[in-house]
Enzyme design. Structure first.
Site, PDB file in Angstrom:
ATOM      1  N   GLY A  25       0.981  -1.238  -0.148  1.00 48.54           N
ATOM      2  CA  GLY A  25       0.157  -0.144  -0.029  1.00 48.54           C
ATOM      3  C   GLY A  25       1.025   1.310  -0.013  1.00 48.54           C
ATOM      4  CB  THR A  73       1.402   4.025   4.371  1.00 47.31           C
ATOM      5  OG1 THR A  73       0.022   4.964   4.381  1.00 47.31           O
ATOM      6  CG2 THR A  73       2.246   4.896   5.651  1.00 47.31           C
ATOM      7  CG  ASP A 107       0.390  -4.206   5.682  1.00 50.38           C
ATOM      8  OD1 ASP A 107       0.215  -3.355   4.936  1.00 50.38           O
ATOM      9  OD2 ASP A 107       0.052  -5.464   5.663  1.00 50.38           O
ATOM     10  CG  ASP A 159      -7.637  -0.028   2.492  1.00 50.98           C
ATOM     11  OD1 ASP A 159      -7.035   0.648   1.949  1.00 50.98           O
ATOM     12  OD2 ASP A 159      -7.592  -1.284   2.332  1.00 50.98           O
ATOM     13  N   GLY A 176      -6.744  -4.445   2.417  1.00 50.66           N
ATOM     14  CA  GLY A 176      -6.943  -5.178   1.175  1.00 50.66           C
ATOM     15  C   GLY A 176      -7.275  -4.149  -0.244  1.00 50.66           C
ATOM     16  N   GLY A 177      -7.531  -2.850   0.393  1.00 51.96           N
ATOM     17  CA  GLY A 177      -7.474  -2.190  -1.101  1.00 51.96           C
ATOM     18  C   GLY A 177      -6.787  -2.237  -2.444  1.00 51.96           C
ATOM     19  N   GLY A 178      -5.677  -2.623  -1.888  1.00 55.13           N
ATOM     20  CA  GLY A 178      -4.476  -2.865  -3.084  1.00 55.13           C
ATOM     21  C   GLY A 178      -4.563  -4.489  -3.520  1.00 55.13           C
ATOM     22  CD  GLU A 186      -2.141  -6.324   2.658  1.00 50.37           C
ATOM     23  OE1 GLU A 186      -1.519  -5.195   2.169  1.00 50.37           O
ATOM     24  OE2 GLU A 186      -3.242  -6.283   3.148  1.00 50.37           O
TER      25      GLU A 186
END
Length: 234
Positions: free
Chosen positions: A29, A31, A83, A86, A97-99, A105
């Site tokens: 992600g 960040t 990690d 979202d 899990g947006g990516g 993960e």
């Protein structure tokens, strides 16, 4: 400060918890994409770490910035997982899990002694669900799986659109070859019950509710402060 600067602030703070000879999980992600180059600088200056990445993209970034990469097959137990999220909700419940890397993960987070979430303050919410919940599914029988998901949600008083994530004209595929449904259910008031109901559906591989996994959240605030929070701080 803009959001990207806040993400970099959170990533810099997370580096303070990384020590020599640690086995690190590297999430996915935007960040984490700020964290990896900073970790690479520390490695170039002598820091000794071995990392396991949760996505092909994160692994490529690690190679690019000189971060040593291994696999869970070689190091099945990790010291710390870094990690993003979202959404960060009460008691450090997460939507991730947006990516599209939620399964990997969650496997890496579960294999780690601690999971630290790095984020900017926009990810903090009072109730999960404004961000769509990703649900990773087996491609076989996806329409039957979708109906089962809708029924499980309805039993918990949830309703809303469930869409198949696309990549152009084709369904988006995860690194594991699965598809993703994005469920727009609004407020998720019973995340534990929802988690159990979704995992009871044979076609569901995993979902983006991360419950009881994160031990700290490193959150960069708009006023340039950084908060290091634990679950009981919420």
């Amino acid at each position: 400060m803009n959001v990207q600067q806040l993400k970099k602030m959170a990533a810099l703070k997370a580096l303070e918890f990384v020590e020599d000879d640690m086995r690190l999980g590297i999430g996915s992600g935007s960040t984490v994409n700020e964290f990896i180059p900073l970790l690479g600088e520390r490695v170039a200056n002598g820091l000794r770490v071995t990392c396991v990445a949760t996505s092909q993209y994160s692994e490529q970034l690690c190679h690019k910035f000189g971060v040593p990469i291994s696999t869970l097959e070689k190091i099945p137990e990790l010291d710390l997982d870094i990690d993003g999220a979202d959404e960060i909700g009460p008691e450090m419940t997460l939507i991730k899990g947006g990516g599209g890397a939620l399964l990997h993960e969650k496997i890496v987070a579960s294999a780690s002694r601690a999971m630290f979430v790095i984020a900017d303050e926009t990810k903090m919410v009072k109730t999960l669900g404004a961000f769509a919940l990703p649900i990773e599914v087996n491609p076989f029988g996806i329409h039957a799986t979708r109906i089962a998901i809708e029924k499980a949600a309805d039993n918990l008083g949830l309703s809303g659109e469930i869409t198949l994530r696309m990549n152009g004209d084709d369904p988006f595929k995860t690194d594991g070859g699965h598809f993703i449904f994005d469920a727009f259910w609004g407020r998720i008031l019973q995340p534990k019950l929802l988690s159990e109901a979704l995992l009871a559906i044979p076609g569901v591989v995993e979902h983006g509710l991360f419950l009881g996994l994160a031990s700290r959240a490193i959150v960069a605030m708009a006023d340039s402060q950084i908060k290091v929070l634990e679950p009981f701080d919420f």
